[in-house]
Design an enzyme around this catalytic site. Structure first.
Site, PDB file in Angstrom:
ATOM      1  N   GLU A 104       0.857  -1.180   0.000  1.00 38.99           N
ATOM      2  CA  GLU A 104       0.000   0.000   0.000  1.00 38.99           C
ATOM      3  C   GLU A 104       0.891   1.226   0.000  1.00 38.99           C
ATOM      4  OE1 GLU A 104      -0.618  -2.333   2.527  1.00 38.99           O
ATOM      5  OE2 GLU A 104      -2.473  -3.217   1.765  1.00 38.99           O
ATOM      6  N   TYR A 116       7.963   2.131  -7.298  1.00 42.21           N
ATOM      7  CA  TYR A 116       7.277   0.844  -7.440  1.00 42.21           C
ATOM      8  C   TYR A 116       6.961   0.549  -8.907  1.00 42.21           C
ATOM      9  CZ  TYR A 116       6.748   1.718  -2.435  1.00 42.21           C
ATOM     10  OH  TYR A 116       6.989   2.011  -1.112  1.00 42.21           O
TER      11      TYR A 116
END
Length: 145
Positions: A104, A116
């Site tokens: 998250e 990411y």
């Protein structure tokens, strides 16, 4: 930068990074639990000159893993240390038989989202009001290894 497994002896330095990086930092007890009781936890630290400057943690369960946290000391940001450490974690996960990794990330944390995405993560959904400090939403991101 030397990357190695985190130990209980590293908790004080990791806590310093944690408190400088997050509005709702993990407690000392949380890190003690991760290092001494959670058999699913995998944590790495990055050291420069004997000083821990970054860390990354995950929970490995069967063939899936969840990144719990990653942080770099503010004075060392912008040097790709987090990228190097994150890459190390992904390589370790692959070798450990992990097939899917999730995490998250705050909707507002664009720098982390770029990191990411660079490593192949894609958006999988949104957790509304996920963060307790300001009820900010979190993106769930996934990658198949």
């Amino acid at each position: 930068m030397l990357i190695r497994r985190m130990t209980a002896d590293d908790i004080e330095q990791v806590l310093a990074i944690e408190h400088q990086s997050f509005t709702v930092p993990w407690s000392r007890d949380s890190f003690v639990f991760e290092m001494t009781q959670n058999d699913s936890s995998v944590y790495f630290v990055g050291e420069i000159g004997g000083e821990i400057v970054c860390y990354c943690g995950a929970w490995f369960v069967l063939d899936q893993a969840t990144i719990t946290n990653i942080a770099v000391l503010p004075s060392y940001r912008g040097q790709k240390l987090g990228d190097t450490l994150f890459h190390h974690m992904l390589d370790y996960a692959k070798k450990a038989g992990i097939h899917q990794l999730s995490l998250e990330v705050r909707v507002s944390n664009l720098a982390a989202q770029r990191l990411y995405k660079k490593h192949g993560f894609t958006f999988g959904g949104t957790r509304k009001g996920y963060y307790s400090d300001n009820l900010e939403d979190a993106y769930v991101m996934w990658v198949e290894l």
